[in-house]
Write a protein that holds these residues in place. Structure first.
Motif, mmCIF file in Angstrom:
data_model
loop_
_atom_site.group_PDB
_atom_site.id
_atom_site.type_symbol
_atom_site.label_atom_id
_atom_site.label_comp_id
_atom_site.label_asym_id
_atom_site.label_seq_id
_atom_site.Cartn_x
_atom_site.Cartn_y
_atom_site.Cartn_z
ATOM 1 N N HIS A 33 -2.543 4.661 3.267
ATOM 2 C CA HIS A 33 -2.745 4.181 1.895
ATOM 3 C C HIS A 33 -1.597 3.275 1.447
ATOM 4 O O HIS A 33 -1.822 2.180 0.933
ATOM 5 C CB HIS A 33 -2.892 5.369 0.946
ATOM 6 C CG HIS A 33 -2.991 4.969 -0.494
ATOM 7 N ND1 HIS A 33 -4.130 4.375 -1.009
ATOM 8 C CD2 HIS A 33 -2.111 5.042 -1.510
ATOM 9 C CE1 HIS A 33 -3.923 4.107 -2.284
ATOM 10 N NE2 HIS A 33 -2.708 4.505 -2.613
ATOM 11 N N ASN A 34 -0.371 3.729 1.633
ATOM 12 C CA ASN A 34 0.779 2.961 1.165
ATOM 13 C C ASN A 34 1.172 1.843 2.125
ATOM 14 O O ASN A 34 1.690 0.815 1.696
ATOM 15 C CB ASN A 34 1.957 3.894 0.902
ATOM 16 C CG ASN A 34 1.642 4.852 -0.227
ATOM 17 O OD1 ASN A 34 1.206 4.445 -1.285
ATOM 18 N ND2 ASN A 34 1.832 6.131 0.009
ATOM 19 N N ARG A 36 -0.853 -0.030 3.754
ATOM 20 C CA ARG A 36 -1.772 -1.150 3.534
ATOM 21 C C ARG A 36 -1.209 -2.120 2.498
ATOM 22 O O ARG A 36 -1.356 -3.328 2.627
ATOM 23 C CB ARG A 36 -3.123 -0.616 3.071
ATOM 24 C CG ARG A 36 -4.176 -1.685 2.960
ATOM 25 C CD ARG A 36 -5.476 -1.099 2.440
ATOM 26 N NE ARG A 36 -6.452 -2.152 2.293
ATOM 27 C CZ ARG A 36 -6.443 -3.050 1.319
ATOM 28 N NH1 ARG A 36 -5.504 -3.039 0.420
ATOM 29 N NH2 ARG A 36 -7.371 -3.980 1.265
ATOM 30 N N ILE A 37 -0.543 -1.592 1.474
ATOM 31 C CA ILE A 37 0.043 -2.439 0.434
ATOM 32 C C ILE A 37 1.130 -3.324 1.041
ATOM 33 O O ILE A 37 1.180 -4.530 0.778
ATOM 34 C CB ILE A 37 0.603 -1.566 -0.708
ATOM 35 C CG1 ILE A 37 -0.548 -0.810 -1.382
ATOM 36 C CG2 ILE A 37 1.377 -2.398 -1.717
ATOM 37 C CD1 ILE A 37 -0.103 0.318 -2.292
ATOM 38 N N PHE A 38 1.987 -2.734 1.871
ATOM 39 C CA PHE A 38 3.024 -3.509 2.550
ATOM 40 C C PHE A 38 2.401 -4.585 3.437
ATOM 41 O O PHE A 38 2.813 -5.740 3.416
ATOM 42 C CB PHE A 38 3.898 -2.606 3.432
ATOM 43 C CG PHE A 38 4.982 -1.903 2.694
ATOM 44 C CD1 PHE A 38 6.112 -2.575 2.267
ATOM 45 C CD2 PHE A 38 4.891 -0.541 2.458
ATOM 46 C CE1 PHE A 38 7.135 -1.911 1.607
ATOM 47 C CE2 PHE A 38 5.901 0.128 1.795
ATOM 48 C CZ PHE A 38 7.018 -0.555 1.362
ATOM 49 N N SER A 40 -0.552 -5.957 3.356
ATOM 50 C CA SER A 40 -1.214 -7.003 2.574
ATOM 51 C C SER A 40 -0.195 -8.009 2.062
ATOM 52 O O SER A 40 -0.443 -9.230 2.091
ATOM 53 C CB SER A 40 -1.975 -6.373 1.407
ATOM 54 O OG SER A 40 -2.632 -7.369 0.667
ATOM 55 N N ASP A 41 0.957 -7.541 1.625
ATOM 56 C CA ASP A 41 2.018 -8.434 1.156
ATOM 57 C C ASP A 41 2.552 -9.281 2.301
ATOM 58 O O ASP A 41 2.724 -10.496 2.165
ATOM 59 C CB ASP A 41 3.137 -7.612 0.519
ATOM 60 C CG ASP A 41 4.250 -8.493 -0.025
ATOM 61 O OD1 ASP A 41 3.931 -9.472 -0.734
ATOM 62 O OD2 ASP A 41 5.428 -8.201 0.255
ATOM 63 N N GLU A 47 -6.572 -9.463 3.377
ATOM 64 C CA GLU A 47 -6.968 -8.059 3.301
ATOM 65 C C GLU A 47 -7.615 -7.561 4.591
ATOM 66 O O GLU A 47 -7.377 -6.432 5.008
ATOM 67 C CB GLU A 47 -7.915 -7.838 2.118
ATOM 68 C CG GLU A 47 -7.328 -8.200 0.765
ATOM 69 C CD GLU A 47 -6.184 -7.293 0.356
ATOM 70 O OE1 GLU A 47 -6.226 -6.093 0.685
ATOM 71 O OE2 GLU A 47 -5.251 -7.789 -0.293
ATOM 72 N N ASP A 51 -6.097 -4.557 6.758
ATOM 73 C CA ASP A 51 -6.866 -3.346 7.063
ATOM 74 C C ASP A 51 -6.919 -3.084 8.563
ATOM 75 O O ASP A 51 -6.795 -1.938 9.007
ATOM 76 C CB ASP A 51 -8.283 -3.451 6.500
ATOM 77 C CG ASP A 51 -8.322 -3.313 4.988
ATOM 78 O OD1 ASP A 51 -7.364 -2.759 4.415
ATOM 79 O OD2 ASP A 51 -9.316 -3.770 4.385
ATOM 80 N N ASN A 54 -3.450 -1.961 9.773
ATOM 81 C CA ASN A 54 -3.221 -0.625 9.230
ATOM 82 C C ASN A 54 -3.993 0.415 10.025
ATOM 83 O O ASN A 54 -3.463 1.475 10.367
ATOM 84 C CB ASN A 54 -3.618 -0.599 7.758
ATOM 85 C CG ASN A 54 -3.102 0.620 7.041
ATOM 86 O OD1 ASN A 54 -2.092 1.194 7.414
ATOM 87 N ND2 ASN A 54 -3.801 1.016 6.007
ATOM 88 N N ARG A 115 7.851 -6.712 6.468
ATOM 89 C CA ARG A 115 7.779 -7.248 5.108
ATOM 90 C C ARG A 115 8.964 -8.154 4.818
ATOM 91 O O ARG A 115 8.815 -9.239 4.252
ATOM 92 C CB ARG A 115 7.730 -6.103 4.102
ATOM 93 C CG ARG A 115 7.561 -6.573 2.682
ATOM 94 C CD ARG A 115 7.382 -5.380 1.742
ATOM 95 N NE ARG A 115 7.338 -5.828 0.386
ATOM 96 C CZ ARG A 115 8.414 -5.976 -0.401
ATOM 97 N NH1 ARG A 115 9.605 -5.687 0.073
ATOM 98 N NH2 ARG A 115 8.290 -6.394 -1.630
#
Length: 140
Positions: A33-34, A36-38, A40-41, A47, A51, A54, A115
């Motif tokens: 979950h977390n 994926r945010i990294f 995506s950035d 996306e 995905d 991830n 990142r």
């Protein structure tokens, strides 16, 4: 009496597997979950690629951790009472928790490195595209 000792060992195995697998799934879902945010950035908002990466990271996390849980299942000492069940489980689950923690920190470290590299690449690009060029000054 020997069958009773064997039954307690099997009980310890079942508890160990249930708790270890539940912990592995919980940590993997949290990372997914977390993470994926990294991703995506890092991947500039792509996306579908975030995905996919991830998902691959989560599959690798499951394979490594569940493989470790399976390899660490063997109990060499006979378990003959409830106290020995708790002692065996505390040792085994403690090691599993440490391995999960190391894997979690490793994943966070790698995601953060990826990142940071993406942020550095974006900072190297000028904020606007140059429209023209200037000739070097004479005498410079």
């Amino acid at each position: 009496m020997n069958a009773f000792k064997s039954d307690l060992t099997v009980v310890a195995y079942v508890i160990y597997l249930l708790v270890s697998i539940a912990l592995t799934v919980w940590v993997a879902r949290t990372l997914s979950h977390n993470g994926r945010i990294f991703l995506s950035d890092v991947l500039h908002g792509n996306e579908k690629l975030a995905d996919a990466v991830n998902h691959l990271l989560v599959v690798g996390f499951y394979l490594v951790n569940l493989g470790f849980v399976a390899l660490y299942l063997h109990q060499s000492d006979e378990i003959s009472n409830a106290r020995e069940i708790f002692e065996a489980l505390s040792t085994k689950l403690g090691v599993v928790l440490l391995v999960l923690g190391v894997m979690h920190l490793g994943n966070v470290y790698v995601l953060n490195k990826i990142r940071r590299r993406g942020v550095m690449e974006r900072e190297q690009m000028p904020p606007v595209q140059p429209t023209d060029w200037a000739a070097p000054a004479a005498g410079a």
